[in-house]
Design a protein around this motif. Sequence first.
Motif, mmCIF file in Angstrom:
data_model
loop_
_atom_site.group_PDB
_atom_site.id
_atom_site.type_symbol
_atom_site.label_atom_id
_atom_site.label_comp_id
_atom_site.label_asym_id
_atom_site.label_seq_id
_atom_site.Cartn_x
_atom_site.Cartn_y
_atom_site.Cartn_z
ATOM 1 N N LEU A 11 0.811 -1.219 0.000
ATOM 2 C CA LEU A 11 0.000 0.000 0.000
ATOM 3 C C LEU A 11 0.846 1.272 0.000
ATOM 4 O O LEU A 11 0.379 2.314 -0.445
ATOM 5 N N ASP A 12 2.061 1.209 0.496
ATOM 6 C CA ASP A 12 2.889 2.417 0.585
ATOM 7 C C ASP A 12 3.385 2.902 -0.763
ATOM 8 O O ASP A 12 3.690 4.080 -0.914
ATOM 9 N N LEU B 81 -5.649 6.760 -7.964
ATOM 10 C CA LEU B 81 -6.844 5.991 -7.620
ATOM 11 C C LEU B 81 -6.559 4.953 -6.544
ATOM 12 O O LEU B 81 -7.371 4.754 -5.634
ATOM 13 N N LEU B 82 -5.408 4.300 -6.601
ATOM 14 C CA LEU B 82 -5.064 3.302 -5.588
ATOM 15 C C LEU B 82 -4.653 3.931 -4.263
ATOM 16 O O LEU B 82 -4.521 3.228 -3.259
ATOM 17 N N ILE C 81 -6.520 5.620 -2.495
ATOM 18 C CA ILE C 81 -7.678 5.498 -1.607
ATOM 19 C C ILE C 81 -7.450 4.383 -0.594
ATOM 20 O O ILE C 81 -7.787 4.534 0.581
ATOM 21 N N PHE C 82 -6.846 3.290 -1.031
ATOM 22 C CA PHE C 82 -6.589 2.169 -0.127
ATOM 23 C C PHE C 82 -5.538 2.540 0.919
ATOM 24 O O PHE C 82 -5.649 2.146 2.077
ATOM 25 N N TRP C 83 -4.529 3.318 0.514
ATOM 26 C CA TRP C 83 -3.525 3.775 1.476
ATOM 27 C C TRP C 83 -4.157 4.703 2.516
ATOM 28 O O TRP C 83 -3.872 4.598 3.703
ATOM 29 N N LYS C 84 -5.061 5.586 2.057
ATOM 30 C CA LYS C 84 -5.742 6.490 2.974
ATOM 31 C C LYS C 84 -6.646 5.732 3.931
ATOM 32 O O LYS C 84 -6.732 6.071 5.116
ATOM 33 N N CYS C 85 -7.321 4.709 3.443
ATOM 34 C CA CYS C 85 -8.160 3.884 4.321
ATOM 35 C C CYS C 85 -7.311 3.158 5.364
ATOM 36 O O CYS C 85 -7.716 3.025 6.525
ATOM 37 N N ALA C 86 -6.130 2.711 4.970
ATOM 38 C CA ALA C 86 -5.236 2.054 5.924
ATOM 39 C C ALA C 86 -4.762 3.032 6.986
ATOM 40 O O ALA C 86 -4.664 2.678 8.169
#
Length: 71
Positions: free
Chosen positions: A31-32, A38-39, A41-46
């Motif tokens: 994720l880093d 667009l991807l 978003i997953f880092w921000k959710c983490a």
Amino acid sequence: SAIFNFQSLLTVILLLICTCAYIRSLAPSVLDRNKTGLLGIFWKCARIGERKSPYVAVCCVVMAFSILFIQ
């Protein structure tokens, strides 16, 4: 569809936050490397799952209680 039902939308968002935080705890490099776009978003959710973990845990308990006993 989860978009038209507010409780289902909240459940999906909560599961996304918990899943991203779990994946980042196992393999942070996945994720880093995608912090923007667009991807990202997953880092921000983490990050939300890591920094606000007591609040996310309370939301998980409330959502579980709501799904099990209110519906």
